[in-house]
Design an enzyme around this catalytic site. Structure first.
Site, PDB file in Angstrom:
ATOM      1  CG  LEU A  89      44.706  36.121  49.133  1.00  0.00           C
ATOM      2  CD1 LEU A  89      44.027  35.669  49.854  1.00  0.00           C
ATOM      3  CD2 LEU A  89      45.945  37.008  49.783  1.00  0.00           C
ATOM      4  N   GLY A 102      43.294  40.800  47.183  1.00  0.00           N
ATOM      5  CA  GLY A 102      44.228  40.835  48.022  1.00  0.00           C
ATOM      6  C   GLY A 102      45.486  42.043  47.846  1.00  0.00           C
ATOM      7  CG  ASN A 157      38.841  41.091  41.875  1.00  0.00           C
ATOM      8  OD1 ASN A 157      39.602  41.008  42.825  1.00  0.00           O
ATOM      9  ND2 ASN A 157      39.338  40.501  40.882  1.00  0.00           N
ATOM     10  CD  GLU A 158      38.021  39.428  47.475  1.00  0.00           C
ATOM     11  OE1 GLU A 158      37.623  40.282  46.938  1.00  0.00           O
ATOM     12  OE2 GLU A 158      39.088  39.559  48.049  1.00  0.00           O
TER      13      GLU A 158
HETATM   14  C1  LIG Z   1      32.243  31.850  53.748  1.00  0.00           C
HETATM   15  C2  LIG Z   1      33.599  32.854  53.311  1.00  0.00           C
HETATM   16  C3  LIG Z   1      34.767  32.211  54.009  1.00  0.00           C
HETATM   17  C4  LIG Z   1      35.819  32.354  53.831  1.00  0.00           C
HETATM   18  C5  LIG Z   1      36.256  33.218  52.715  1.00  0.00           C
HETATM   19  C6  LIG Z   1      36.578  32.224  51.398  1.00  0.00           C
HETATM   20  C7  LIG Z   1      37.207  32.527  50.524  1.00  0.00           C
HETATM   21  C8  LIG Z   1      37.724  33.915  50.331  1.00  0.00           C
HETATM   22  C9  LIG Z   1      39.254  33.722  49.794  1.00  0.00           C
HETATM   23  C10 LIG Z   1      40.035  34.613  49.554  1.00  0.00           C
HETATM   24  C11 LIG Z   1      39.936  35.854  48.980  1.00  0.00           C
HETATM   25  C12 LIG Z   1      40.650  36.067  47.714  1.00  0.00           C
HETATM   26  C13 LIG Z   1      41.483  37.248  47.855  1.00  0.00           C
HETATM   27  C14 LIG Z   1      42.151  37.372  46.393  1.00  0.00           C
HETATM   28  O1  LIG Z   1      43.169  38.086  46.507  1.00  0.00           O
HETATM   29  S1  LIG Z   1      41.904  36.278  45.090  1.00  0.00           S
HETATM   30  C15 LIG Z   1      42.940  36.749  43.864  1.00  0.00           C
HETATM   31  C16 LIG Z   1      42.245  37.987  43.097  1.00  0.00           C
HETATM   32  N1  LIG Z   1      43.037  38.392  41.999  1.00  0.00           N
HETATM   33  C17 LIG Z   1      42.708  38.702  40.660  1.00  0.00           C
HETATM   34  O2  LIG Z   1      41.447  38.386  40.467  1.00  0.00           O
HETATM   35  C18 LIG Z   1      43.558  39.069  39.850  1.00  0.00           C
HETATM   36  C19 LIG Z   1      43.830  38.108  38.632  1.00  0.00           C
HETATM   37  N2  LIG Z   1      44.979  38.540  37.717  1.00  0.00           N
HETATM   38  C20 LIG Z   1      44.506  39.597  36.739  1.00  0.00           C
HETATM   39  O3  LIG Z   1      43.738  40.147  36.881  1.00  0.00           O
HETATM   40  C21 LIG Z   1      45.845  39.767  36.012  1.00  0.00           C
HETATM   41  O4  LIG Z   1      46.636  38.837  35.860  1.00  0.00           O
HETATM   42  C22 LIG Z   1      46.512  41.217  36.258  1.00  0.00           C
HETATM   43  C23 LIG Z   1      45.567  42.358  36.106  1.00  0.00           C
HETATM   44  C24 LIG Z   1      46.950  41.113  37.831  1.00  0.00           C
HETATM   45  C25 LIG Z   1      47.805  41.279  35.339  1.00  0.00           C
HETATM   46  O5  LIG Z   1      47.543  40.955  34.005  1.00  0.00           O
HETATM   47  P1  LIG Z   1      48.694  40.716  32.944  1.00  0.00           P
HETATM   48  O6  LIG Z   1      47.975  40.646  31.813  1.00  0.00           O
HETATM   49  O7  LIG Z   1      49.756  41.655  33.112  1.00  0.00           O
HETATM   50  O8  LIG Z   1      49.107  39.285  33.488  1.00  0.00           O
HETATM   51  P2  LIG Z   1      48.477  37.731  33.234  1.00  0.00           P
HETATM   52  O9  LIG Z   1      48.805  37.242  31.808  1.00  0.00           O
HETATM   53  O10 LIG Z   1      46.910  37.918  33.563  1.00  0.00           O
HETATM   54  O11 LIG Z   1      49.202  37.013  34.250  1.00  0.00           O
HETATM   55  C26 LIG Z   1      50.370  36.401  34.269  1.00  0.00           C
HETATM   56  C27 LIG Z   1      50.402  35.115  35.170  1.00  0.00           C
HETATM   57  O12 LIG Z   1      50.303  35.335  36.454  1.00  0.00           O
HETATM   58  C28 LIG Z   1      49.090  34.428  36.772  1.00  0.00           C
HETATM   59  N3  LIG Z   1      48.474  35.262  37.790  1.00  0.00           N
HETATM   60  C29 LIG Z   1      47.577  36.335  37.725  1.00  0.00           C
HETATM   61  N4  LIG Z   1      47.001  36.432  38.874  1.00  0.00           N
HETATM   62  C30 LIG Z   1      47.273  35.726  39.578  1.00  0.00           C
HETATM   63  C31 LIG Z   1      46.914  35.326  40.956  1.00  0.00           C
HETATM   64  N5  LIG Z   1      46.319  36.058  41.764  1.00  0.00           N
HETATM   65  N6  LIG Z   1      47.467  34.249  41.527  1.00  0.00           N
HETATM   66  C32 LIG Z   1      48.145  33.326  40.928  1.00  0.00           C
HETATM   67  N7  LIG Z   1      48.463  33.404  39.546  1.00  0.00           N
HETATM   68  C33 LIG Z   1      48.101  34.570  38.991  1.00  0.00           C
HETATM   69  C34 LIG Z   1      48.350  34.190  35.687  1.00  0.00           C
HETATM   70  O13 LIG Z   1      47.379  33.284  35.597  1.00  0.00           O
HETATM   71  C35 LIG Z   1      49.546  34.167  34.456  1.00  0.00           C
HETATM   72  O14 LIG Z   1      49.971  32.933  34.544  1.00  0.00           O
HETATM   73  P3  LIG Z   1      50.525  31.798  33.457  1.00  0.00           P
HETATM   74  O15 LIG Z   1      49.279  31.723  32.442  1.00  0.00           O
HETATM   75  O16 LIG Z   1      51.057  30.591  34.006  1.00  0.00           O
HETATM   76  O17 LIG Z   1      51.732  32.904  32.883  1.00  0.00           O
END
Ligand SMILES: CC/C=C\C/C=C\C/C=C\C/C=C/C(=O)SCCNC(=O)CCNC(=O)[C@H](O)C(C)(C)COP(=O)(O)OP(=O)(O)OC[C@H]1O[C@@H](n2cnc3c(N)ncnc32)[C@H](O)[C@@H]1OP(=O)(O)O
Length: 248
Positions: free
Chosen positions: A54, A99, A123-124
């Protein structure tokens, strides 16, 4: 052979923005209505990343109406994917956290590239947020209660070998064979009569999908109030900062 390949393309990391989610849902609906299509291979066009999950920027620093709209669309995509009548095979050719893992878990079969740099899992908890109950239900359905309980609490991101061992994915193959393997798996599944396979899939998945359907509105409200909390916004801020610092 009536098989479509859907390639996620939202650079740099295939995060599921509102726009991306909406387009995904519409494309899926079109395929579902096209009677010549029996199967879909889900993969990514972003090198080394299946989907970063997400879009954190849709859940950070916005207003409650935006959170509600976003969550409604997350639910919609999940329900469409999870209850699809088509055969869904994921060709996981990169990192697949949260996600991203959810998309893969919706599929009937998961093939993952054998590259230890790629990890997959819900990994939330590492972000200071909680996987919603329907993410959890699907995890339990896939890997069993004990493994899901441990992996969800720890926010485990599994390497391909670990993911195979625990059952998050069904097969791990050399990176250059992910697509050909997904195709050969699809051929095998296509040999099963659609009506019996679809009824069986429905029998296995209906209760989990219905669990969300019957409380969609309450789930949107839970998400909105949870994500709007100062403490949760602070956790997301810290996580986003950590992602930025990783670069510098
Ligand atoms: C009581 C409960 C009630 C209700 C529920 C409540 C809450 C639950 C809600 C939601 C569930 C959540 C689900 C999700 O999916 S949350 C997202 C989880 N994702 C991650 O943890 C991944 C994070 N990203 C990474 O680990 C790395 O970016 C990745 C391995 C994917 C790629 O690595 P790489 O070195 O190739 O790139 P980066 O330099 O890290 O990233 C480039 C750029 O992209 C931005 N980025 C990365 N991931 C995300 C993302 N998920 N969303 C938005 N933006 C993202 C990162 O910040 C970099 O940005 P910039 O610095 O501007 O270039």
């Amino acid at each position: 052979m009536g098989v479509a390949v859907m390639k996620l393309r939202n650079p740099p990391v295939n995060s599921l923005s509102l726009e991306c989610l909406t387009e995904f849902t519409i494309s899926l609906e079109k395929l579902e209505n096209d009677k010549s299509i029996r199967g879909v291979i889900l993969t990514s066009e972003c090198p080394g990343i299946f989907s970063a999950g997400l879009d954190l920027l849709e859940m950070y620093g916005r207003n409650p109406a935006h959170y509600a709209e976003y969550w409604k669309n997350v639910q919609e995509l999940w329900l469409r994917l999870y209850t699809s009548n088509m055969i869904l095979v994921s060709a996981i050719n990169g990192a697949s956290p949260a996600g991203g893992c959810l998309l893969a878990l919706c599929c009937d079969y998961r093939v993952m590239a054998d590259n230890p740099k790629y990890t997959i899992g819900l990994n939330e908890s590492l972000l200071g947020i909680v996987a919603p109950f329907w993410f959890k239900d699907m995890y339990v359905n896939t890997i069993g209660h004990r493994e899901a309980e441990r992996a969800l609490q720890l926010g485990t991101l599994f390497s391909p070998a670990e993911a195979l061992k625990v059952g998050v994915v069904d097969e791990v193959v050399p990176e250059d064979q992910v697509h050909s393997k997904a195709r050969s798996v699809m051929t095998k599944w296509l040999a099963i009569p659609d009506h019996s396979r679809q009824l069986t899939k429905n029998m296995m998945r209906k209760a989990t999908a219905d669990n969300l359907i019957k409380q969609r509105e309450a789930d949107i409200q839970n998400f909105t109030s949870f994500i709007s909390k100062d403490s949760i916004q602070k956790s997301l801020h810290m996580y986003l900062e950590k992602l930025k610092q990783k670069k510098g």
